[in-house]
Design an enzyme around this catalytic site. Structure first.
Site, short mmCIF file in Angstrom:
data_model
loop_
_atom_site.label_atom_id
_atom_site.label_comp_id
_atom_site.label_asym_id
_atom_site.label_seq_id
_atom_site.Cartn_x
_atom_site.Cartn_y
_atom_site.Cartn_z
N HIS A 1 0.87 -1.17 0.00
CA HIS A 1 0.00 0.00 0.00
C HIS A 1 0.90 1.22 0.00
O HIS A 1 1.90 1.23 0.71
CB HIS A 1 -0.88 0.04 1.26
CG HIS A 1 -1.63 -1.22 1.50
ND1 HIS A 1 -1.42 -2.00 2.60
CD2 HIS A 1 -2.58 -1.84 0.77
CE1 HIS A 1 -2.23 -3.05 2.56
NE2 HIS A 1 -2.93 -2.97 1.45
N ALA B 1 1.19 -4.47 12.84
CA ALA B 1 0.74 -3.12 12.54
C ALA B 1 0.96 -2.21 13.73
O ALA B 1 0.70 -2.59 14.87
CB ALA B 1 -0.74 -3.14 12.15
#
Length: 173
Positions: free
Chosen positions: A78, A141
């Site tokens: 991303h 994350a």
């Protein structure tokens, strides 16, 4: 350069519209220009690289300087908010997601991360300082990694805690 570009393109599912392909093309061009001799020919290529790098930073939100040593098939899953220090070393088959920072712990203090092969770095993760991330490790994350992560381990939390993964779980990933 062209072999690496082909592998980068394949790593991004051969989709020319994925911004990671653009970032890697400019990065590989920046590395390649150092090999051009004489310096008189290299200067216009360096100027072109600087314009392309700024364009890539603006359009994709990825700062990957050509001084960084990147292995084969870096996958920028991303785009947006990815910052990589020029002193960082990245291994083969590494995955970066949005919001990742690989850099120095403090300004003026040397030491940048060394990322092993097949490392998966989650969205928003920060890996700071002279740390080593072992092969096949997973960085969760939003983890803030300030210490070494052994091969095959999982790093999660702020500051990151190291968790050793189960062998069956490793094979599934």
């Amino acid at each position: 350069m062209f072999n690496n570009l082909r592998e980068d393109f394949a790593a991004h599912q051969r989709d020319p519209w994925r911004q990671g392909v653009w970032v890697m093309a400019v990065y590989r061009f920046g590395r390649w220009r150092y090999k051009v001799r004489p310096a008189l020919l290299r200067r216009p290529l360096s100027l072109l690289y600087k314009f392309l790098k700024i364009w890539i930073q603006i359009t994709t939100g990825v700062d990957l300087p050509c001084e960084t040593r990147v292995g084969r098939r870096l996958l920028i899953e991303h785009f947006g908010g990815i910052i990589v220090s020029g002193d960082t070393v990245i291994g083969d088959d590494v995955t970066l997601r949005h919001g990742v920072t690989l850099g120095l712990r403090r300004t003026g203090v040397p030491g940048a991360p060394v990322i092993g092969d097949r490392v998966d770095i989650g969205a928003g993760a920060k890996i700071l300082g002279p740390v080593r991330i072992g092969a096949d490790a997973v960085i969760g994350a939003n983890a803030v990694v300030l210490c070494d992560v052994p091969a095959g381990a999982l790093a999660v939390g702020v500051p990151a805690r190291i968790k050793h993964r189960q062998p069956a779980l490793q094979e599934a990933l």
